[in-house]
Design a protein around this motif. Structure first.
Motif, mmCIF file in Angstrom:
data_model
loop_
_atom_site.group_PDB
_atom_site.id
_atom_site.type_symbol
_atom_site.label_atom_id
_atom_site.label_comp_id
_atom_site.label_asym_id
_atom_site.label_seq_id
_atom_site.Cartn_x
_atom_site.Cartn_y
_atom_site.Cartn_z
ATOM 1 N N SER A 1 -0.704 69.134 -10.004
ATOM 2 C CA SER A 1 0.030 70.277 -10.544
ATOM 3 C C SER A 1 1.258 69.881 -11.354
ATOM 4 O O SER A 1 1.777 70.693 -12.124
ATOM 5 N N VAL A 2 1.726 68.643 -11.200
ATOM 6 C CA VAL A 2 2.943 68.232 -11.907
ATOM 7 C C VAL A 2 2.703 67.050 -12.849
ATOM 8 O O VAL A 2 3.588 66.711 -13.637
ATOM 9 N N ARG A 3 1.539 66.449 -12.767
ATOM 10 C CA ARG A 3 1.281 65.274 -13.607
ATOM 11 C C ARG A 3 1.408 65.636 -15.074
ATOM 12 O O ARG A 3 0.892 66.651 -15.532
ATOM 13 N N GLY A 4 2.126 64.816 -15.810
ATOM 14 C CA GLY A 4 2.364 65.061 -17.220
ATOM 15 C C GLY A 4 3.623 65.868 -17.497
ATOM 16 O O GLY A 4 4.091 65.917 -18.636
ATOM 17 N N ARG A 5 4.171 66.498 -16.471
ATOM 18 C CA ARG A 5 5.421 67.271 -16.627
ATOM 19 C C ARG A 5 6.588 66.634 -15.880
ATOM 20 O O ARG A 5 7.725 66.709 -16.328
ATOM 21 N N PHE A 6 6.287 66.039 -14.727
ATOM 22 C CA PHE A 6 7.323 65.418 -13.899
ATOM 23 C C PHE A 6 7.203 63.899 -13.985
ATOM 24 O O PHE A 6 6.110 63.356 -14.096
ATOM 25 N N THR A 7 8.352 63.239 -13.888
ATOM 26 C CA THR A 7 8.383 61.779 -13.873
ATOM 27 C C THR A 7 9.279 61.301 -12.746
ATOM 28 O O THR A 7 10.454 61.698 -12.683
ATOM 29 N N ILE A 8 8.731 60.476 -11.877
ATOM 30 C CA ILE A 8 9.522 59.891 -10.791
ATOM 31 C C ILE A 8 9.927 58.478 -11.183
ATOM 32 O O ILE A 8 9.143 57.743 -11.809
ATOM 33 N N SER A 9 11.152 58.117 -10.842
ATOM 34 C CA SER A 9 11.626 56.771 -11.136
ATOM 35 C C SER A 9 12.595 56.349 -10.038
ATOM 36 O O SER A 9 13.088 57.182 -9.279
ATOM 37 N N ARG A 10 12.834 55.059 -9.963
ATOM 38 C CA ARG A 10 13.759 54.558 -8.954
ATOM 39 C C ARG A 10 14.620 53.459 -9.541
ATOM 40 O O ARG A 10 14.219 52.759 -10.480
ATOM 41 N N ASP A 11 15.810 53.306 -8.976
ATOM 42 C CA ASP A 11 16.723 52.233 -9.347
ATOM 43 C C ASP A 11 17.076 51.509 -8.056
ATOM 44 O O ASP A 11 17.898 51.997 -7.265
ATOM 45 N N ASN A 12 16.451 50.375 -7.845
ATOM 46 C CA ASN A 12 16.659 49.650 -6.594
ATOM 47 C C ASN A 12 18.048 49.010 -6.515
ATOM 48 O O ASN A 12 18.473 48.602 -5.434
ATOM 49 N N SER A 38 18.010 64.034 -8.055
ATOM 50 C CA SER A 38 18.338 62.679 -7.633
ATOM 51 C C SER A 38 18.366 62.598 -6.113
ATOM 52 O O SER A 38 18.647 63.583 -5.433
ATOM 53 N N CYS A 39 18.084 61.428 -5.615
ATOM 54 C CA CYS A 39 18.096 61.184 -4.170
ATOM 55 C C CYS A 39 18.771 59.842 -3.949
ATOM 56 O O CYS A 39 18.334 58.819 -4.483
ATOM 57 N N ALA A 40 19.848 59.862 -3.182
ATOM 58 C CA ALA A 40 20.582 58.643 -2.863
ATOM 59 C C ALA A 40 20.257 58.226 -1.441
ATOM 60 O O ALA A 40 20.338 59.038 -0.510
ATOM 61 N N ALA A 41 19.896 56.961 -1.265
ATOM 62 C CA ALA A 41 19.506 56.448 0.040
ATOM 63 C C ALA A 41 20.550 55.476 0.561
ATOM 64 O O ALA A 41 21.197 54.759 -0.213
ATOM 65 N N SER A 42 20.697 55.458 1.870
ATOM 66 C CA SER A 42 21.588 54.506 2.511
ATOM 67 C C SER A 42 20.929 53.975 3.773
ATOM 68 O O SER A 42 20.134 54.660 4.410
ATOM 69 N N GLY A 43 21.283 52.731 4.114
ATOM 70 C CA GLY A 43 20.677 52.122 5.294
ATOM 71 C C GLY A 43 19.335 51.522 4.964
ATOM 72 O O GLY A 43 18.587 52.081 4.189
ATOM 73 N N GLY A 44 19.010 50.409 5.543
ATOM 74 C CA GLY A 44 17.728 49.778 5.311
ATOM 75 C C GLY A 44 17.650 49.073 3.977
ATOM 76 O O GLY A 44 18.617 49.056 3.203
ATOM 77 N N THR A 45 16.513 48.491 3.700
ATOM 78 C CA THR A 45 16.270 47.805 2.436
ATOM 79 C C THR A 45 15.503 48.759 1.545
ATOM 80 O O THR A 45 14.292 48.928 1.673
ATOM 81 N N PHE A 46 16.221 49.367 0.625
ATOM 82 C CA PHE A 46 15.677 50.465 -0.172
ATOM 83 C C PHE A 46 14.406 50.073 -0.901
ATOM 84 O O PHE A 46 13.449 50.844 -0.964
ATOM 85 N N SER A 47 14.396 48.880 -1.453
ATOM 86 C CA SER A 47 13.297 48.497 -2.332
ATOM 87 C C SER A 47 11.943 48.450 -1.626
ATOM 88 O O SER A 47 10.909 48.535 -2.289
ATOM 89 N N VAL A 48 11.920 48.318 -0.309
ATOM 90 C CA VAL A 48 10.644 48.212 0.391
ATOM 91 C C VAL A 48 10.061 49.578 0.743
ATOM 92 O O VAL A 48 8.917 49.678 1.160
#
Length: 117
Positions: free
Chosen positions: A58-69, A19-29
């Protein structure tokens, strides 16, 4: 600012979720990405997400990236892990998609992922 969490030690074939938590700025952009660097190797692109998702072969099909704006977080679900996935994983952010690490100007401190055989 971005802060990673979720690394650890796992056996080959297992799963981990970063997981990666972001702060500052407009995350969704922001384009949010994961890179990794194994010992003695250059840092390499793993996955990125804008309104679309992008993966290294090398990771396609094994890894999944997702975000929660709504929570300013991005996650990397890693399944079917292999010993060659062992690396320090970094979260990064920039405006617009890029597969190149030097295009990113916001970086986390990294989190270690170790896959044992």
């Amino acid at each position: 600012q971005v802060v990673e969490s979720g690394g650890g030690l796992v056996q080959a074939g297992g799963s981990l979720r970063l997981s990666c938590a972001a702060s500052g700025g407009t995350f969704s952009v922001y384009c949010m990405a994961w890179f990794r660097q194994a010992p003695g190797k250059e840092r390499e692109f793993v996955a990125a997400i804008t309104d679309s998702t992008y993966y290294a072969d090398s990771v396609r099909g094994r890894f999944t990236i997702s975000r929660d704006n709504t929570k300013n977080t991005v996650s990397l679900q890693m399944n079917s892990l292999k010993p060659e996935d062992t690396a320090v994983y970094y979260c990064a952010a920039r405006f617009g998609i890029s597969y190149t690490d030097y295009d990113y100007d916001i970086w986390g401190q990294g989190t270690q992922v170790t896959v044992s055989s």
